[in-house]
Design a protein around this motif. Structure first.
Motif, mmCIF file in Angstrom:
data_model
loop_
_atom_site.group_PDB
_atom_site.id
_atom_site.type_symbol
_atom_site.label_atom_id
_atom_site.label_comp_id
_atom_site.label_asym_id
_atom_site.label_seq_id
_atom_site.Cartn_x
_atom_site.Cartn_y
_atom_site.Cartn_z
ATOM 1 N N UNK A 112 0.787 -1.228 0.000
ATOM 2 C CA UNK A 112 0.000 0.000 0.000
ATOM 3 C C UNK A 112 0.822 1.283 0.000
ATOM 4 N N UNK A 113 2.040 1.221 0.438
ATOM 5 C CA UNK A 113 2.874 2.429 0.396
ATOM 6 C C UNK A 113 3.806 2.369 -0.808
ATOM 7 N N UNK A 114 4.459 1.228 -0.986
ATOM 8 C CA UNK A 114 5.340 1.060 -2.148
ATOM 9 C C UNK A 114 4.554 0.693 -3.408
ATOM 10 N N UNK A 115 3.292 0.275 -3.238
ATOM 11 C CA UNK A 115 2.400 -0.075 -4.338
ATOM 12 C C UNK A 115 2.964 -1.166 -5.259
ATOM 13 N N UNK A 116 3.559 -2.179 -4.642
ATOM 14 C CA UNK A 116 4.086 -3.305 -5.412
ATOM 15 C C UNK A 116 3.005 -4.348 -5.635
ATOM 16 N N UNK A 117 3.064 -5.048 -6.749
ATOM 17 C CA UNK A 117 2.127 -6.159 -6.972
ATOM 18 C C UNK A 117 2.402 -7.288 -5.976
ATOM 19 N N UNK A 118 1.356 -8.022 -5.632
ATOM 20 C CA UNK A 118 1.503 -9.095 -4.654
ATOM 21 C C UNK A 118 2.502 -10.153 -5.104
ATOM 22 N N UNK A 119 2.582 -10.404 -6.394
ATOM 23 C CA UNK A 119 3.545 -11.384 -6.914
ATOM 24 C C UNK A 119 4.975 -10.946 -6.576
ATOM 25 N N UNK A 120 5.266 -9.661 -6.750
ATOM 26 C CA UNK A 120 6.599 -9.148 -6.436
ATOM 27 C C UNK A 120 6.871 -9.220 -4.934
ATOM 28 N N UNK A 125 9.780 -11.279 -0.311
ATOM 29 C CA UNK A 125 9.749 -11.843 1.039
ATOM 30 C C UNK A 125 10.018 -13.345 1.050
ATOM 31 N N UNK A 126 10.142 -13.926 -0.150
ATOM 32 C CA UNK A 126 10.409 -15.352 -0.275
ATOM 33 C C UNK A 126 9.313 -16.192 0.386
ATOM 34 N N UNK A 127 8.055 -15.801 0.095
ATOM 35 C CA UNK A 127 6.890 -16.530 0.590
ATOM 36 C C UNK A 127 5.937 -16.742 -0.587
ATOM 37 N N UNK A 128 4.921 -17.552 -0.382
ATOM 38 C CA UNK A 128 3.968 -17.830 -1.462
ATOM 39 C C UNK A 128 3.011 -16.652 -1.654
ATOM 40 N N UNK A 129 2.391 -16.620 -2.814
ATOM 41 C CA UNK A 129 1.402 -15.592 -3.112
ATOM 42 C C UNK A 129 0.224 -15.689 -2.140
ATOM 43 N N UNK A 130 -0.175 -16.909 -1.809
ATOM 44 C CA UNK A 130 -1.261 -17.115 -0.835
ATOM 45 C C UNK A 130 -0.880 -16.553 0.531
ATOM 46 N N UNK A 131 0.389 -16.705 0.924
ATOM 47 C CA UNK A 131 0.838 -16.164 2.204
ATOM 48 C C UNK A 131 0.772 -14.639 2.193
ATOM 49 N N UNK A 132 1.142 -14.028 1.068
ATOM 50 C CA UNK A 132 1.053 -12.565 0.947
ATOM 51 C C UNK A 132 -0.397 -12.134 1.102
ATOM 52 N N UNK A 133 -1.302 -12.800 0.373
ATOM 53 C CA UNK A 133 -2.722 -12.457 0.446
ATOM 54 C C UNK A 133 -3.244 -12.594 1.869
ATOM 55 N N UNK A 134 -2.866 -13.661 2.534
ATOM 56 C CA UNK A 134 -3.312 -13.906 3.901
ATOM 57 C C UNK A 134 -2.768 -12.845 4.854
#
Length: 157
Positions: A112-120, A125-134
């Protein structure tokens, strides 16, 4: 991710030194920008951990440490009451962000501050996309809870 402009400059220098020292170990499994972001996030987290041990805040790059005035993002409408309200709202928001667990805080700031896509963010962070979403959903829920109390109190006063 850091509060202090000087600290951000120091971190940037550390990032470049780290990149220079480890460029030969870059294996191109991710993009160069993702690799740089990962180094930067890790350096920021290292500094924030060290700073939190010293009992300081973590969002000073947005506010002057001396005056508490916003450093950037000035309102387009210069009414003093509007500026004061925006500054108070920002203080409440960043105080609430500061209370989040480190991984939620990192995901929230990157999204939300850096406005990066969740994939990036997942790669950085070396975690899964699902972990980012969670983590992002938990961060939003936690912030909503913390901020609803603050705003309800402010309405009633």
């Amino acid at each position: 991710m850091v509060q202090d402009h000087g600290m951000a400059e120091d971190i940037a220098q550390e990032v470049f030194v780290t990149m220079f020292k480890s460029i030969l170990s870059f294996n191109a499994q991710s993009s160069v920008s993702t690799w740089i972001y990962r180094i930067t996030v890790n350096k920021c987290l290292d500094h924030l951990r060290a700073k939190s041990r010293k009992k300081r805040g973590i969002f000073g790059s947005l506010f002057s440490a001396d005056t508490g005035e916003p450093v950037s993002g000035a309102a387009s409408f210069d009414h003093p009451g509007i500026k004061l309200e925006q500054r108070e709202n920002a203080r409440y928001l960043f105080a609430a962000i500061e209370t989040l667990p480190e991984n939620q805080k990192t995901v929230f700031v990157l999204a939300h501050i850096e406005e990066l896509p969740q994939k990036d963010i997942a790669e950085i962070m070396n975690i899964s996309l699902k972990a980012v979403e969670s983590l992002l959903q938990r961060a939003k829920i936690n912030l909503r809870k913390k901020l609803s109390d603050v705003y309800d109190r402010r309405k009633n006063n």
